[in-house]
Design a protein around this motif. Structure first.
Motif, PDB file in Angstrom:
ATOM      1  N   ASN A  45     -25.941   2.594   3.254  1.00 12.57           N
ATOM      2  CA  ASN A  45     -26.654   2.558   4.535  1.00 12.57           C
ATOM      3  C   ASN A  45     -26.503   3.881   5.274  1.00 12.57           C
ATOM      4  OD1 ASN A  45     -27.422  -0.058   4.059  1.00 12.57           O
ATOM      5  ND2 ASN A  45     -25.690  -0.921   5.150  1.00 12.57           N
ATOM      6  N   ALA A  46     -25.329   4.488   5.210  1.00 13.23           N
ATOM      7  CA  ALA A  46     -25.128   5.792   5.850  1.00 13.23           C
ATOM      8  C   ALA A  46     -26.003   6.853   5.190  1.00 13.23           C
ATOM      9  CB  ALA A  46     -23.654   6.178   5.771  1.00 13.23           C
ATOM     10  N   ILE A  47     -26.123   6.796   3.865  1.00 15.74           N
ATOM     11  CA  ILE A  47     -26.969   7.753   3.152  1.00 15.74           C
ATOM     12  C   ILE A  47     -28.430   7.569   3.560  1.00 15.74           C
ATOM     13  CG2 ILE A  47     -27.840   8.387   0.867  1.00 15.74           C
ATOM     14  CD1 ILE A  47     -25.003   7.738  -0.177  1.00 15.74           C
ATOM     15  N   HIS A  48     -28.869   6.328   3.725  1.00 20.13           N
ATOM     16  CA  HIS A  48     -30.256   6.096   4.136  1.00 20.13           C
ATOM     17  C   HIS A  48     -30.503   6.594   5.555  1.00 20.13           C
ATOM     18  CE1 HIS A  48     -32.070   4.121   0.748  1.00 20.13           C
ATOM     19  NE2 HIS A  48     -30.927   3.494   0.547  1.00 20.13           N
ATOM     20  N   GLY A  49     -29.478   6.562   6.400  1.00 20.01           N
ATOM     21  CA  GLY A  49     -29.623   7.138   7.732  1.00 20.01           C
ATOM     22  C   GLY A  49     -29.883   8.629   7.660  1.00 20.01           C
ATOM     23  N   VAL A  50     -29.201   9.316   6.760  1.00 23.01           N
ATOM     24  CA  VAL A  50     -29.406  10.747   6.572  1.00 23.01           C
ATOM     25  C   VAL A  50     -30.809  11.005   6.027  1.00 23.01           C
ATOM     26  CG1 VAL A  50     -28.629  12.759   5.262  1.00 23.01           C
ATOM     27  CG2 VAL A  50     -26.956  11.222   6.278  1.00 23.01           C
ATOM     28  N   ILE A  51     -31.266  10.145   5.112  1.00 28.06           N
ATOM     29  CA  ILE A  51     -32.614  10.297   4.545  1.00 28.06           C
ATOM     30  C   ILE A  51     -33.678  10.136   5.625  1.00 28.06           C
ATOM     31  CG2 ILE A  51     -34.289   9.209   2.991  1.00 28.06           C
ATOM     32  CD1 ILE A  51     -31.913   8.654   1.112  1.00 28.06           C
ATOM     33  N   VAL A  52     -33.492   9.177   6.513  1.00 27.65           N
ATOM     34  CA  VAL A  52     -34.461   8.967   7.594  1.00 27.65           C
ATOM     35  C   VAL A  52     -34.502  10.196   8.506  1.00 27.65           C
ATOM     36  CG1 VAL A  52     -34.921   7.594   9.657  1.00 27.65           C
ATOM     37  CG2 VAL A  52     -34.368   6.458   7.527  1.00 27.65           C
ATOM     38  N   ILE A  53     -33.342  10.724   8.849  1.00 33.84           N
ATOM     39  CA  ILE A  53     -33.306  11.924   9.701  1.00 33.84           C
ATOM     40  C   ILE A  53     -33.962  13.107   8.987  1.00 33.84           C
ATOM     41  CG2 ILE A  53     -31.755  13.615  10.755  1.00 33.84           C
ATOM     42  CD1 ILE A  53     -29.860  11.259  11.351  1.00 33.84           C
ATOM     43  N   GLY A  54     -33.705  13.254   7.690  1.00 35.41           N
ATOM     44  CA  GLY A  54     -34.334  14.326   6.922  1.00 35.41           C
ATOM     45  C   GLY A  54     -35.847  14.188   6.884  1.00 35.41           C
ATOM     46  N   LEU A  75     -44.310   7.089   6.015  1.00 44.40           N
ATOM     47  CA  LEU A  75     -43.972   6.011   5.083  1.00 44.40           C
ATOM     48  C   LEU A  75     -42.495   6.081   4.691  1.00 44.40           C
ATOM     49  CD1 LEU A  75     -45.099   3.643   3.402  1.00 44.40           C
ATOM     50  CD2 LEU A  75     -45.480   5.295   1.571  1.00 44.40           C
ATOM     51  N   ALA A  76     -41.979   7.295   4.474  1.00 48.25           N
ATOM     52  CA  ALA A  76     -40.565   7.453   4.130  1.00 48.25           C
ATOM     53  C   ALA A  76     -39.666   7.008   5.275  1.00 48.25           C
ATOM     54  CB  ALA A  76     -40.272   8.908   3.767  1.00 48.25           C
ATOM     55  N   VAL A  77     -40.040   7.317   6.505  1.00 46.37           N
ATOM     56  CA  VAL A  77     -39.242   6.895   7.652  1.00 46.37           C
ATOM     57  C   VAL A  77     -39.258   5.381   7.785  1.00 46.37           C
ATOM     58  CG1 VAL A  77     -39.121   6.954  10.182  1.00 46.37           C
ATOM     59  CG2 VAL A  77     -39.473   9.064   8.910  1.00 46.37           C
ATOM     60  N   ILE A  78     -40.420   4.755   7.621  1.00 47.34           N
ATOM     61  CA  ILE A  78     -40.523   3.305   7.763  1.00 47.34           C
ATOM     62  C   ILE A  78     -39.735   2.588   6.677  1.00 47.34           C
ATOM     63  CG2 ILE A  78     -42.138   1.360   7.618  1.00 47.34           C
ATOM     64  CD1 ILE A  78     -44.202   3.236   8.994  1.00 47.34           C
ATOM     65  N   VAL A  79     -39.936   2.993   5.427  1.00 47.47           N
ATOM     66  CA  VAL A  79     -39.248   2.324   4.319  1.00 47.47           C
ATOM     67  C   VAL A  79     -37.737   2.580   4.377  1.00 47.47           C
ATOM     68  CG1 VAL A  79     -39.027   2.278   1.803  1.00 47.47           C
ATOM     69  CG2 VAL A  79     -41.277   2.309   2.845  1.00 47.47           C
ATOM     70  N   GLY A  80     -37.335   3.811   4.703  1.00 46.36           N
ATOM     71  CA  GLY A  80     -35.912   4.117   4.832  1.00 46.36           C
ATOM     72  C   GLY A  80     -35.258   3.334   5.952  1.00 46.36           C
ATOM     73  N   THR A  81     -35.953   3.186   7.066  1.00 51.58           N
ATOM     74  CA  THR A  81     -35.412   2.417   8.187  1.00 51.58           C
ATOM     75  C   THR A  81     -35.286   0.945   7.827  1.00 51.58           C
ATOM     76  OG1 THR A  81     -36.399   3.983   9.735  1.00 51.58           O
ATOM     77  CG2 THR A  81     -35.745   1.847  10.618  1.00 51.58           C
ATOM     78  N   LEU A  82     -36.309   0.390   7.165  1.00 47.90           N
ATOM     79  CA  LEU A  82     -36.224  -1.008   6.741  1.00 47.90           C
ATOM     80  C   LEU A  82     -35.066  -1.234   5.777  1.00 47.90           C
ATOM     81  CD1 LEU A  82     -39.985  -1.924   6.193  1.00 47.90           C
ATOM     82  CD2 LEU A  82     -38.462  -2.804   7.946  1.00 47.90           C
ATOM     83  N   ASN A  83     -34.893  -0.322   4.843  1.00 45.60           N
ATOM     84  CA  ASN A  83     -33.807  -0.433   3.883  1.00 45.60           C
ATOM     85  C   ASN A  83     -32.452  -0.315   4.574  1.00 45.60           C
ATOM     86  OD1 ASN A  83     -32.480  -0.697   1.486  1.00 45.60           O
ATOM     87  ND2 ASN A  83     -33.115   1.264   0.664  1.00 45.60           N
ATOM     88  N   MET A  84     -32.331   0.600   5.504  1.00 49.48           N
ATOM     89  CA  MET A  84     -31.069   0.802   6.206  1.00 49.48           C
ATOM     90  C   MET A  84     -30.723  -0.409   7.071  1.00 49.48           C
ATOM     91  SD  MET A  84     -30.047   3.945   8.735  1.00 49.48           S
ATOM     92  CE  MET A  84     -31.372   3.578   9.860  1.00 49.48           C
ATOM     93  N   VAL A  85     -31.668  -0.888   7.848  1.00 45.56           N
ATOM     94  CA  VAL A  85     -31.419  -2.040   8.719  1.00 45.56           C
ATOM     95  C   VAL A  85     -31.144  -3.291   7.880  1.00 45.56           C
ATOM     96  CG1 VAL A  85     -32.483  -3.564  10.431  1.00 45.56           C
ATOM     97  CG2 VAL A  85     -32.706  -1.096  10.650  1.00 45.56           C
ATOM     98  N   GLY A  86     -31.913  -3.481   6.821  1.00 47.75           N
ATOM     99  CA  GLY A  86     -31.668  -4.630   5.946  1.00 47.75           C
ATOM    100  C   GLY A  86     -30.297  -4.580   5.310  1.00 47.75           C
ATOM    101  N   GLY A  87     -29.854  -3.394   4.932  1.00 48.51           N
ATOM    102  CA  GLY A  87     -28.522  -3.246   4.358  1.00 48.51           C
ATOM    103  C   GLY A  87     -27.433  -3.579   5.354  1.00 48.51           C
TER     104      GLY A  87
END
Length: 108
Positions: A45-54, A75-87
């Motif tokens: 989840n922390a890694i996905h947070g970095v991906i969303v910021i990137g 699309l990357a921000v939306i999918v990354g955020t969904l994955n991070m929040v779901g995790g």
């Protein structure tokens, strides 16, 4: 088609490396004990947070008329955020299973 073949030929070693990493990743993940799943999920989840910021930074650097980059970045921000929040939701539910419920004792 010729451009694709040239790209594959020029980046053949990198493509082999990515394929090797995929097989190695599947092996490592499949051998992780279930007790370690929650800490690994938190790290992911922390890694996905970095991906969303990137993705947000890359979208900010793109030209305002480059609609393809903006659409893919969105699309990357939306999918990354969904994955991070779901995790985080899954991790929270897993940790809640280990909490001991406190009984309310009434003194008489």
């Amino acid at each position: 088609m010729q451009n694709l073949l040239e790209f594959i030929q020029q980046n053949q070693q990198l493509i082999y490396l990515v394929i090797l990493m995929m097989f190695l990743g599947v092996e490592v993940i499949s051998n992780v004990p279930s007790i370690l799943h929650t800490p690994l999920m938190s790290g992911a989840n922390a890694i996905h947070g970095v991906i969303v910021i990137g993705a947000i930074i890359v979208m900010g650097e793109s030209a305002s008329d480059d609609y393809l980059s903006i659409a893919i970045g969105s699309l990357a921000v939306i999918v990354g955020t969904l994955n991070m929040v779901g995790g985080f939701v899954v991790t929270d539910r897993m940790l809640a299973m280990f909490k001991v419920e406190k009984k309310n004792k009434v003194k008489k």
